[in-house]
Motif scaffolding. Sequence first.
Motif, short mmCIF file in Angstrom:
data_model
loop_
_atom_site.label_atom_id
_atom_site.label_comp_id
_atom_site.label_asym_id
_atom_site.label_seq_id
_atom_site.Cartn_x
_atom_site.Cartn_y
_atom_site.Cartn_z
N VAL A 113 0.83 -1.20 0.00
CA VAL A 113 0.00 0.00 0.00
C VAL A 113 0.86 1.25 0.00
N ILE A 114 1.87 1.29 0.86
CA ILE A 114 2.70 2.50 0.94
C ILE A 114 3.63 2.62 -0.27
N ALA A 115 4.01 1.48 -0.87
CA ALA A 115 4.80 1.53 -2.10
C ALA A 115 3.97 2.13 -3.23
N ASN A 116 2.70 1.75 -3.29
CA ASN A 116 1.80 2.31 -4.31
C ASN A 116 1.58 3.80 -4.08
N ALA A 117 1.48 4.17 -2.80
CA ALA A 117 1.30 5.60 -2.49
C ALA A 117 2.52 6.40 -2.89
N LEU A 118 3.69 5.84 -2.72
CA LEU A 118 4.93 6.52 -3.10
C LEU A 118 4.99 6.73 -4.61
N ALA A 119 4.45 5.76 -5.35
CA ALA A 119 4.50 5.83 -6.82
C ALA A 119 3.53 6.87 -7.38
N SER A 120 2.61 7.35 -6.54
CA SER A 120 1.64 8.34 -6.99
C SER A 120 2.32 9.66 -7.31
N SER A 121 1.81 10.34 -8.30
CA SER A 121 2.40 11.63 -8.69
C SER A 121 2.25 12.68 -7.59
#
Length: 372
Positions: A113-121
């Motif tokens: 979840v936090i990896a996906n959040a980091l990938a967000s623009s």
Amino acid sequence: MSGEGDTTLKSICYKPGSLQLLDQRKLPLETTYLEIRDAADGWSAIQEMVVRGAPAIAIAAALSLAVEVSNFSGFDGSSAEAVTFLENKLDYLVSSRPTAVNLADAALKLKQVIANALASSAAEPNSIFKAYIEAAENMLEDDVASNKAIGTFGSSLLRQQAKNPDKLSVLTHCNTGSLATAGYGTALGVIRALHTQGVLERAYCTETRPFNQGSRLTAFELVHEKIPATLIADSAAAALMKDGRVDGVIVGADRVASNGDTANKIGTYSLALCAKHHGIPFYVAAPLTSVDLSLSSGKEIVIEERTAKELLNTHGGLGERIAAPGISVWNPAFDVTPAELIAGIITEKGVITKNANDAFDISSFAKKVTGN
């Protein structure tokens, strides 16, 4: 948060920015909640058995970190550093109790979840922390729904297999109810469902030495829910079965290997052997998060050893010493029940049964129900 209205006991009391855990070491004589302010408090509560039960451990760990980051006055770091902070805290929390796979599974999902959040623009520390908190809160909600589904599938299975589907007596071991989960229970959830349907004649619970989770916690829940129940000594289970008083045995799980071998509270293996001898079906009730497909068999499951005090002293190590000075102690917290002794594994997605080769194909079941 409650799994069954206002009557269900709450082991986890959470609202945004605040977490309280019921101190289960003091039950049934005292109901005390401890304030959990951060991951360190969560780690200690799990390791010291304030909270126990594989699902509850995972949720308590996740929420302890959610509370910590919710109460940050400010985070002086980059988005990448926020991710590293959370990942390190999750690894730390997983170290509190190694046998239950739910905790490691929760940590892995939260890291994604936090990896996906980091990938967000739009990634920034606050958005990453927000994504983590929301995911942890969802775990609390999902656990109750999962447990209720287990109760439904399990009660149906036991009734199908029983000689008299309208009059069943069931034996359980350790504590797998609302105190071990977010609010409903796995194996005890099945018993609760049978009682709700009006077909449960009696539930039998073992004392579950040496920490006495059965006599202190399961008995407490059964009385609280007004379920007809009887407490027995661990060593009385075989005699109970021989007397024909048990229609089925149902237990929880801390970790299930891909072949169906199951780690659960010490004494579970003995019950399975007794059930096999007496021709009584033995079931495991657990969410799919308790399944570890990376392990080919129970031989690979790490078994936690608890402190010698739990055997040397009364009250599971909390009271005065009773054992002879100088005696050595072996105190494994869990044992592994071979798949060959298990009649079925009850999950929130359905019952895993054996194939024509009398073996579980858990991997295929998991792929079918999850689509992964």
